[in-house]
Design a protein around this motif. Structure first.
Motif, PDB file in Angstrom:
ATOM      1  N   VAL A  66       1.036  -1.319   0.570  1.00 51.57           N
ATOM      2  CA  VAL A  66      -0.132  -0.539   0.341  1.00 51.57           C
ATOM      3  C   VAL A  66       0.875   1.219  -0.265  1.00 51.57           C
ATOM      4  O   VAL A  66       2.014   1.211   0.992  1.00 51.57           O
ATOM      5  CB  VAL A  66      -0.934   0.062   0.903  1.00 51.57           C
ATOM      6  N   ARG A  73      -1.342  -1.325   5.691  1.00 44.47           N
ATOM      7  CA  ARG A  73      -2.472  -2.991   5.644  1.00 44.47           C
ATOM      8  C   ARG A  73      -1.491  -3.510   7.461  1.00 44.47           C
ATOM      9  O   ARG A  73      -0.166  -4.529   7.144  1.00 44.47           O
ATOM     10  CB  ARG A  73      -1.819  -3.730   4.336  1.00 44.47           C
ATOM     11  N   VAL A  95      -5.970  -0.682   6.048  1.00 47.95           N
ATOM     12  CA  VAL A  95      -6.480  -1.491   4.795  1.00 47.95           C
ATOM     13  C   VAL A  95      -6.541  -2.856   5.185  1.00 47.95           C
ATOM     14  O   VAL A  95      -5.109  -3.378   5.762  1.00 47.95           O
ATOM     15  CB  VAL A  95      -5.525  -0.787   4.153  1.00 47.95           C
ATOM     16  N   HIS A  97      -7.764  -5.148   2.249  1.00 47.44           N
ATOM     17  CA  HIS A  97      -7.304  -5.326   0.896  1.00 47.44           C
ATOM     18  C   HIS A  97      -6.498  -5.601   0.859  1.00 47.44           C
ATOM     19  O   HIS A  97      -5.119  -4.738   1.205  1.00 47.44           O
ATOM     20  CB  HIS A  97      -8.568  -4.646  -0.001  1.00 47.44           C
ATOM     21  N   ASP A  99      -5.348  -4.996  -2.664  1.00 49.83           N
ATOM     22  CA  ASP A  99      -5.249  -4.696  -3.959  1.00 49.83           C
ATOM     23  C   ASP A  99      -4.313  -2.914  -4.213  1.00 49.83           C
ATOM     24  O   ASP A  99      -5.053  -2.157  -3.512  1.00 49.83           O
ATOM     25  CB  ASP A  99      -6.483  -4.301  -4.289  1.00 49.83           C
ATOM     26  N   GLN A 105     -13.106   0.018  -3.495  1.00 54.04           N
ATOM     27  CA  GLN A 105     -13.694  -1.045  -2.375  1.00 54.04           C
ATOM     28  C   GLN A 105     -14.774  -0.745  -1.573  1.00 54.04           C
ATOM     29  O   GLN A 105     -14.208   0.444  -0.587  1.00 54.04           O
ATOM     30  CB  GLN A 105     -12.137  -2.429  -1.784  1.00 54.04           C
ATOM     31  N   ASP A 124     -16.153  -5.323  -4.782  1.00 52.64           N
ATOM     32  CA  ASP A 124     -14.186  -5.197  -5.181  1.00 52.64           C
ATOM     33  C   ASP A 124     -14.212  -5.372  -6.902  1.00 52.64           C
ATOM     34  O   ASP A 124     -15.254  -5.952  -7.496  1.00 52.64           O
ATOM     35  CB  ASP A 124     -13.561  -6.005  -4.937  1.00 52.64           C
ATOM     36  N   ARG A 126     -11.855  -4.327  -8.973  1.00 55.90           N
ATOM     37  CA  ARG A 126     -10.575  -4.206  -8.984  1.00 55.90           C
ATOM     38  C   ARG A 126     -10.167  -5.480 -10.799  1.00 55.90           C
ATOM     39  O   ARG A 126      -9.155  -5.302 -11.465  1.00 55.90           O
ATOM     40  CB  ARG A 126      -9.678  -5.332  -8.203  1.00 55.90           C
ATOM     41  N   GLU A 443     -16.665   1.403   4.514  1.00 51.38           N
ATOM     42  CA  GLU A 443     -16.125   2.585   3.357  1.00 51.38           C
ATOM     43  C   GLU A 443     -16.050   3.751   2.894  1.00 51.38           C
ATOM     44  O   GLU A 443     -16.191   4.204   4.227  1.00 51.38           O
ATOM     45  CB  GLU A 443     -17.415   2.483   2.463  1.00 51.38           C
ATOM     46  N   THR A 446     -10.264   8.163  -0.021  1.00 50.83           N
ATOM     47  CA  THR A 446      -9.309   8.774   0.650  1.00 50.83           C
ATOM     48  C   THR A 446      -8.862   9.918  -0.118  1.00 50.83           C
ATOM     49  O   THR A 446      -9.408  10.185  -0.694  1.00 50.83           O
ATOM     50  CB  THR A 446      -7.872   7.979   0.306  1.00 50.83           C
ATOM     51  N   ASP A 452     -11.017   2.339  -0.186  1.00 49.82           N
ATOM     52  CA  ASP A 452     -10.579   1.881   0.287  1.00 49.82           C
ATOM     53  C   ASP A 452     -11.874   0.889   1.595  1.00 49.82           C
ATOM     54  O   ASP A 452     -12.813   1.713   1.944  1.00 49.82           O
ATOM     55  CB  ASP A 452      -8.998   1.911   1.505  1.00 49.82           C
ATOM     56  N   LEU A 454     -11.264   0.057   5.400  1.00 49.20           N
ATOM     57  CA  LEU A 454     -10.289   0.163   5.996  1.00 49.20           C
ATOM     58  C   LEU A 454     -11.424  -0.383   7.659  1.00 49.20           C
ATOM     59  O   LEU A 454     -11.980  -0.327   7.820  1.00 49.20           O
ATOM     60  CB  LEU A 454     -10.575   1.008   6.777  1.00 49.20           C
TER      61      LEU A 454
END
Length: 718
Positions: A66, A73, A95, A97, A99, A105, A124, A126, A443, A446, A452, A454
């Motif tokens: 990250v 993370r 975080v 996840h 990704d 996310q 997600d 991604r 959710e 940022t 993200d 969190l």
């Protein structure tokens, strides 16, 4: 084969716990000569080209990191045994996840398993299409970080998916449901992660849709009898109703039944909770009277008909009560939380006894600086209850939470998403684990413009538990009654087992196979009632035994293996969620070969070695993956069978083609086969690098006491 076996007859810490921690061993590639491995890599390259993979490096990509500009993370804290008083501080947002793409996310849901581990699911993007996938992550009990993500198996790549819910059943299986829209048709789908598996089952439609009806807002709860329950919004009867179905342990779903009665007006936004005794409590927003009220109903354990509905908001002057949530605490009480839009307050009502009546609702929190967006509530050990909510601010929105006071006072709010890198936070979900730690996920957008999921956590205070003591021959059990976690039991001379002993607190592994006295506290916060040990000591057995026992840990890629079958002679055992197995009733002085089997891996063997009287602790074993075709060899047939399914949608045939069990067949699977190419069964035990001898320290015994007790012996290599 290298490694050693330890015999434990006196209070000495077993080397498999002290010197061979799970995941400490290097990832040895097995008995493959370099030249053979190079040939295997060449075959992989050809197989990858055959599968349409193109030119691509065979080296596994480095773990994604990250950006330093965002939350890291990581997570602070771990589940405890008997929580002490702690400061009311939430950990820095983490975080959950892995990704790094910056894709959306969000819409997270959270559940806790019987061992105190966390499970999260979220929408997600991604893969490139909005609402195309769900990913999950797990944070094991006591772990400091979340494990790598896993994709939930969906029906196909089409359709838009939203509103996931997650729950862990009494057997440890993890369930996810969601709403999926194809054109004008919206249905509910379900997938399950079997115990010990890494791959989610193929999505199945649930809810008994007659065709054309719309389903939405699924919510889950698990009872202590192995059933899971789902409620959702359904318009098959012309108006919006709340329907319920249960999934039995054999996988069948019951026909839907209506929760709201009478069926006047629309009902929406349901929430569901199960008490530790199996009572189901449903709450929802109801407009049967022409306004937004909060209603509730109860389904007794094993019942088929929901009880008459009751309105929870005492006043009917306010026009809109919305966003209900419900949770059950360890004392069997249910707590319903919702937003009163007219006054911008959180209201809460409590059901002290499932057979009784709801208390009058009260104001829990009043918003002073913004608008309440959504709210959630969680119950846990010691009757603790935590509320969390999203609230707007001029520069975005924030997540706040607090412990619900038992005396009716307003909650003391504390900010959870306290990070200057987060501007807009919403959609919180909360649980309290078995170690009395509260967890919130949400959710967040940022400052850099990403989205993200969190998480934050904090420890709670709980009242003291009653003392308890048991004695007998100590045995290991993969799962206790109504428990999804490993533990221990004592067995008296008459063969009757004592109460379940949790695998928390004092380390009981070195005492396996011995007659002991265990002191601790009785914890019955869930259906998995257990004694949590605080002290253990050897005791003279009224019925002496002259037998040997074997214990150890099994891993796969550094992760504990559950469900592996382990045998030595006539003794057979199954590894638990911690990867531990326990074989007993063996003959001292006899030579044994310990064999461990796991689907999609070569059988592993340790020995022969001479079993010594008492507990024999084996080094940690690891499985050799790549056995796609069950023929006791990892060869070109496994490679080809996997290559032809690269990039194909599941389910895979055979299922072992997904070697790394990440839900897809790709270059990683081929690389694993190449790494172990040429291996045959039985595979080596593959113990970790030997570490220093364990210290002679045991609970309740001083070092001089140990030195004067029976000698402990460390056996040579088998």
């Amino acid at each position: 084969m290298s490694g050693g076996l330890t015999n434990v007859e006196a209070p000495a810490r077993t080397p498999d716990r002290a010197a061979d921690p799970v995941g400490a061993h290097p990832h040895a590639r097995g008995r493959v000569r370099p030249s053979r491995r190079l040939r295997a890599l060449g075959l992989v390259a050809a197989a990858w080209a055959l599968a349409g993979g193109g030119a691509r490096s065979l080296a596994a990509p480095a773990p994604s990191a990250v950006s330093p500009a965002g939350p890291q993370r990581a997570d602070a804290g771990a589940s405890g045994v008997v929580p002490a008083q702690v400061a009311a501080r939430w950990s820095f947002p983490a975080v959950i996840h892995d990704d790094p793409s910056g894709a959306f996310q969000g819409a997270p849901a959270l559940a806790v398993d019987g061992a105190g581990g966390m499970w999260a699911v979220w929408v997600d993007d991604r893969l490139g299409t909005p609402g195309a996938a769900f990913f999950t992550a797990r944070r094991p009990a006591g772990a400091a970080a979340w494990q790598p993500d896993a994709r939930v198996m969906l029906r196909d790549g089409r359709g838009r998916r939203a509103d996931p819910a997650i729950v862990v059943d009494a057997d440890g299986g993890v369930h996810v449901v969601w709403a999926e829209t194809h054109g004008a048709d919206a249905d509910i789908y379900h997938s399950r992660l079997e115990v010990g598996s890494k791959v989610w089952t193929a999505a199945e439609a649930v809810g008994d849709d007659p065709g054309g009806a719309q389903q939405a807002s699924p919510r889950l709860a698990a009872d202590p009898y192995g059933n899971i329950h789902m409620v959702w919004v359904d318009d098959r009867h012309g108006t919006l109703d709340i329907l319920h179905s249960r999934r039995l342990p054999d996988g069948t779903w019951s026909p839907p039944s209506r929760v709201n009665n009478p069926a006047d007006g629309d009902q929406r936004d349901p929430a569901l909770a199960a008490t530790k005794h199996g009572d189901l409590i449903a709450v929802w927003q109801d407009v049967r009277a022409g306004r937004g009220d909060i209603y509730a109903s109860r389904l007794p354990p094993g019942g088929l008909v929901w009880w008459p509905n009751g309105r929870l908001n005492a006043s009917t002057d306010r026009q809109l009560q919305r966003a209900p949530a419900v949770a059950a605490d360890s004392r069997g009480r249910a707590h319903a939380l919702w937003i009163d839009d007219a006054e911008q307050v959180l209201r809460i009502a409590t059901l002290p006894d499932p057979n009784g009546f709801w208390d009058r609702d009260r104001v829990l929190y009043a918003a002073r600086r913004g608008t309440l967006l959504s709210a959630t509530v969680a119950g846990g050990p010691g009757g603790q209850v935590v509320a969390a909510w999203a609230e707007t601010r001029p520069d975005g929105s924030r997540i706040y939470a607090g412990v619900v006071p038992p005396d009716g006072e307003p909650v003391a709010a504390a900010r959870v998403d306290a990070s200057p890198l987060v501007s807009r936070s919403r959609a919180p979900a909360a649980v309290i684990d078995t170690g009395a730690r509260a967890h919130v996920v949400w959710e967040a957008e940022t400052a850099a413009g990403g989205a993200d999921v969190l998480a934050s956590t904090r420890a709670l205070d709980v009242p003291p538990y009653p003392a308890a003591a048991v004695e007998g021959w100590l045995e290991y059990v993969p799962r206790g009654p109504s428990c999804a976690a490993d533990g221990f039991v004592t067995r008296l001379c008459d063969g009757l087992p004592g109460p379940f002993i949790a695998a928390r607190g004092v380390d009981l592994v070195p005492y396996l196979g011995s007659y002991v006295h265990v002191s601790g506290v009785r914890v019955d916060d869930t259906a998995c009632a257990a004694v949590v040990p605080t002290e253990v000591a050897f005791k003279a057995a009224p019925c002496p035994r002259d037998t040997a026992a074997i214990t150890g840990l099994l891993t796969d890629g550094g992760v504990p293996v559950e469900g592996a079958v382990v045998s030595a002679g006539d003794a057979v055992a199954t590894s638990g969620s911690s990867g531990r197995y326990f074989l007993q009733g063996l003959t001292p002085g006899k030579r044994y070969v310990v064999t461990a089997t796991l689907p999609c891996a070569l059988p592993a063997a340790y020995g022969p070695f001479r079993a010594l009287r008492g507990l024999n602790a084996l080094p940690t074993g690891a499985f050799t993956r790549g056995e796609v075709i069950d023929d006791c060899a990892i060869d070109v047939f496994d490679l080809v069978r996997t290559a032809i399914q690269v990039k194909a949608d599941g389910p895979f045939l055979p299922a072992c083609s997904d070697v790394d069990q990440d839900g897809a067949v790709g270059i990683r699977d081929l690389a694993i086969i190449a790494a172990n190419y040429g291996s045959t069964c039985p595979a080596p035990w593959r113990p970790p690098t030997p570490a220093a001898a364990p210290a002679l320290v045991r609970a309740g015994r001083s070092l001089p006491d140990m030195l004067t007790g029976p000698a402990w012996r460390r056996a040579g290599r088998p």
